[in-house]
Enzyme design. Structure first.
Site, PDB file in Angstrom:
ATOM      1  N   HIS A 134       0.932  -1.105   0.105  1.00  0.00           N
ATOM      2  CA  HIS A 134       0.008   0.015   0.013  1.00  0.00           C
ATOM      3  C   HIS A 134       0.857   1.042  -0.044  1.00  0.00           C
ATOM      4  CE1 HIS A 134      -2.815   3.034   1.711  1.00  0.00           C
ATOM      5  NE2 HIS A 134      -3.770   2.082   1.531  1.00  0.00           N
ATOM      6  N   ASP A 211       2.890  -4.539   7.920  1.00  0.00           N
ATOM      7  CA  ASP A 211       1.526  -3.773   7.621  1.00  0.00           C
ATOM      8  C   ASP A 211       0.436  -4.603   7.893  1.00  0.00           C
ATOM      9  OD1 ASP A 211      -0.633  -2.600   6.917  1.00  0.00           O
ATOM     10  OD2 ASP A 211       0.102  -1.790   4.879  1.00  0.00           O
ATOM     11  N   GLN A 214      -4.691  -5.262   6.808  1.00  0.00           N
ATOM     12  CA  GLN A 214      -5.770  -6.088   6.183  1.00  0.00           C
ATOM     13  C   GLN A 214      -5.890  -7.758   6.587  1.00  0.00           C
ATOM     14  OE1 GLN A 214      -8.063  -5.356   4.211  1.00  0.00           O
ATOM     15  NE2 GLN A 214      -7.302  -3.132   3.686  1.00  0.00           N
ATOM     16  N   LYS A 237     -10.963  -0.708  10.235  1.00  0.00           N
ATOM     17  CA  LYS A 237     -11.228  -1.677   9.375  1.00  0.00           C
ATOM     18  C   LYS A 237     -11.385  -2.915  10.366  1.00  0.00           C
ATOM     19  CE  LYS A 237      -7.464  -0.188   6.219  1.00  0.00           C
ATOM     20  NZ  LYS A 237      -8.248   0.140   4.874  1.00  0.00           N
ATOM     21  N   CYS A 375      -4.813   2.536  -3.668  1.00  0.00           N
ATOM     22  CA  CYS A 375      -3.547   2.953  -3.008  1.00  0.00           C
ATOM     23  C   CYS A 375      -2.426   2.086  -2.976  1.00  0.00           C
ATOM     24  CB  CYS A 375      -3.890   3.291  -1.416  1.00  0.00           C
ATOM     25  SG  CYS A 375      -4.913   4.776  -1.312  1.00  0.00           S
TER      26      CYS A 375
HETATM   27  N1  PMP Z   1      -1.974  -0.572   4.505  1.00  0.00           N
HETATM   28  C1  PMP Z   1      -3.027  -1.310   3.925  1.00  0.00           C
HETATM   29  C2  PMP Z   1      -2.429  -2.722   3.432  1.00  0.00           C
HETATM   30  C3  PMP Z   1      -4.135  -0.774   3.793  1.00  0.00           C
HETATM   31  O1  PMP Z   1      -5.198  -1.670   3.375  1.00  0.00           O
HETATM   32  C4  PMP Z   1      -4.576   0.333   4.328  1.00  0.00           C
HETATM   33  C5  PMP Z   1      -6.003   0.987   4.050  1.00  0.00           C
HETATM   34  N2  PMP Z   1      -6.283   0.976   2.996  1.00  0.00           N
HETATM   35  C6  PMP Z   1      -3.532   1.274   5.075  1.00  0.00           C
HETATM   36  C7  PMP Z   1      -2.134   0.430   4.967  1.00  0.00           C
HETATM   37  C8  PMP Z   1      -3.594   2.651   5.563  1.00  0.00           C
HETATM   38  O2  PMP Z   1      -4.312   2.530   6.319  1.00  0.00           O
HETATM   39  P1  PMP Z   1      -5.038   3.807   7.167  1.00  0.00           P
HETATM   40  O3  PMP Z   1      -5.613   4.845   6.160  1.00  0.00           O
HETATM   41  O4  PMP Z   1      -6.100   3.235   8.147  1.00  0.00           O
HETATM   42  O5  PMP Z   1      -3.872   4.566   7.788  1.00  0.00           O
END
Ligand code: PMP
Length: 417
Positions: A134, A211, A214, A237, A375
């Site tokens: 991401h 990270d 997910q 999430k 993203c």
């Molecule tokens: N890493 C991953 C794998 C994500 O899916 C996301 C959110 N789409 C993020 C990081 C960022 O999370 P946040 O916007 O809650 O900081």
């Protein structure tokens, strides 16, 4: 071929209908149709139990934490720390002080970049990331690389969206200082073999950040078993509020790091000559923390643990398998991301229809999916698509909702036929 009639729905492993009663928002109608909420990878919904907990905090327990001796401040502080304790147990961290409240995954990764990266990574050093990351696990490291003259090395993926582990191992050399890898891909659903990747990095003395944005909402995470140095995820999430997340860090790593943000609460003493920083985790929690959100997140992990992460994972896998089998049989529909080990994310394209049009037409049917690059632009570049449509499941989704999705895609195809 009308696949939804030829494929039998698997028997439910889980009483999703009973669970759904906990989620007021799932009773909504959108465009006159029952809401089919399949955008859980972007943000999941909140059960009444968490909403009630937030209301109880705001109506009977709110004050600032850590600073006063009055009763409300003591209650707020102990509830806030109780939430930290719940999060510690949720991921099986060794100690409570290894759990830092942040505003979310992005904030957690930035904390590690500033606190660890800026202190320990220098010119000519190398940071290993993966194609799947991401943007929030790419851009901070790119900023660091630019500032320090360090270099990013990127693990490639195969056509199924699985990391090439041989290539990962070949990227290591005497300049490798850090690895950042996602547990589960938000764009493709791939579950990465992080345990093996962490062990390989550690054998070379290299720390690893995971990270887990997910993964934490969908499977049991045990940071001691994984042996990762850092693990980040977001509350929103995970049926919790926005504006809250955590960074898990091994105590010995957190102790070595410099603070990211300066201000109140992260200090033991301040003079104009010198500031002595607080102990962990407070060293990394400058200013008034998101108290209500942290307490709400504590309630969310209680809720999920009450259902059981293994039961959640089993139900979501059944949904994913059922949807995948059907989509595979649909002419003109291509699934992007076909890894052997996948979590509840289904990215797809429909021939001749832009993903935004897929999303817009599904929305007319009350079906919420995400469309775009998620993203994860390097993933889109790797699969040579500008964007995908993405259905992402949660434990409160049902097989009937999968049928609605498949029927919705057929409608999209008819409109564009
Ligand atoms: N890493 C991953 C794998 C994500 O899916 C996301 C959110 N789409 C993020 C990081 C960022 O999370 P946040 O916007 O809650 O900081």
């Amino acid at each position: 071929m009308n696949t939804s009639q030829t494929i039998l729905r698997p028997a439910p492993v889980f009483d999703a209908q009973r669970i759904r009663a906990d989620f007021p928002i799932l009773k909504l109608e959108i465009n006159g149709k029952p809401l089919v909420y399949l955008d859980n990878a972007a943000s999941s919904q909140m059960p009444q139990q968490v909403i009630d907990r937030l209301v109880r905090y705001q109506t009977t327990q709110h004050a600032n934490v850590n600073r006063a001796v009055h009763t409300l401040s003591e209650i707020a502080t102990s509830e806030f720390e109780a939430a930290r304790h719940k999060l510690q147990h949720f991921i099986n961290a060794r100690e409570e002080r290894e759990v830092i409240f942040t505003s979310g995954t992005t904030d957690s990764i930035n904390l590690v970049m500033h606190g660890y990266g800026r202190k320990f990574i220098g010119a000519g050093d190398e940071i290993i990331l993966t194609t799947l990351e991401h943007h929030s696990n790419i851009v901070p490291w790119q900023m660091l690389a630019e500032e320090k003259g360090a270099k990013l090395r990127v693990v490639p993926v195969n056509d199924a969206g699985e990391l090439l582990i041989d290539e990962y191992e070949k990227l290591f050399n005497e300049r490798t200082r850090f690895v950042g890898v996602m547990h589960v891909s938000n764009a493709l659903g791939t579950i990465n073999p992080i345990r093996q990747m962490i062990a390989f990095a550690h054998a070379r003395g290299v720390p690893v950040l995971i990270d887990g944005a997910q993964a934490a909402p969908h499977m049991q995470v045990d940071v001691q078993d994984l042996d990762c140095d850092f693990y980040a995820f977001s509350g929103h999430k995970l049926c919790g509020p926005t504006g809250i997340g955590i960074l898990y860090g091994k105590a010995e790593q957190l102790e070595r790091m410099q603070p990211f943000k300066g201000g109140g609460d992260m200090i033991l003493s301040v003079t104009f000559e010198k500031t002595i920083y607080n102990t962990i985790p407070y060293k990394f929690e400058a200013g008034t923390p998101p108290i209500a959100a942290a307490i709400g997140l504590g309630a969310a992990v209680d809720y999920l643990s009450g259902i059981g992460m293994d039961a959640i994972a089993a139900h979501e896998h059944a949904l994913l398998d059922y949807a995948t089998v059907q989509m595979k049989q649909m002419p003109g529909v291509r699934i992007i991301g076909t890894a052997r080990h996948k979590s509840a994310v289904l990215s797809f394209t429909v021939d001749g229809v832009h993903p935004h049009d897929v999303g817009t037409l599904l929305n007319q049917e009350g079906i919420a999916v995400r469309t775009g690059h998620h993203c994860a632009q390097p993933v889109m570049q790797r699969f040579r698509v500008p964007a995908t449509s993405r259905a992402s499941f949660a434990f409160y989704n049902t097989m009937a909702e999968v049928d609605a999705l498949i029927a919705g895609i057929r409608t999209v195809q008819k409109v564009f036929a």
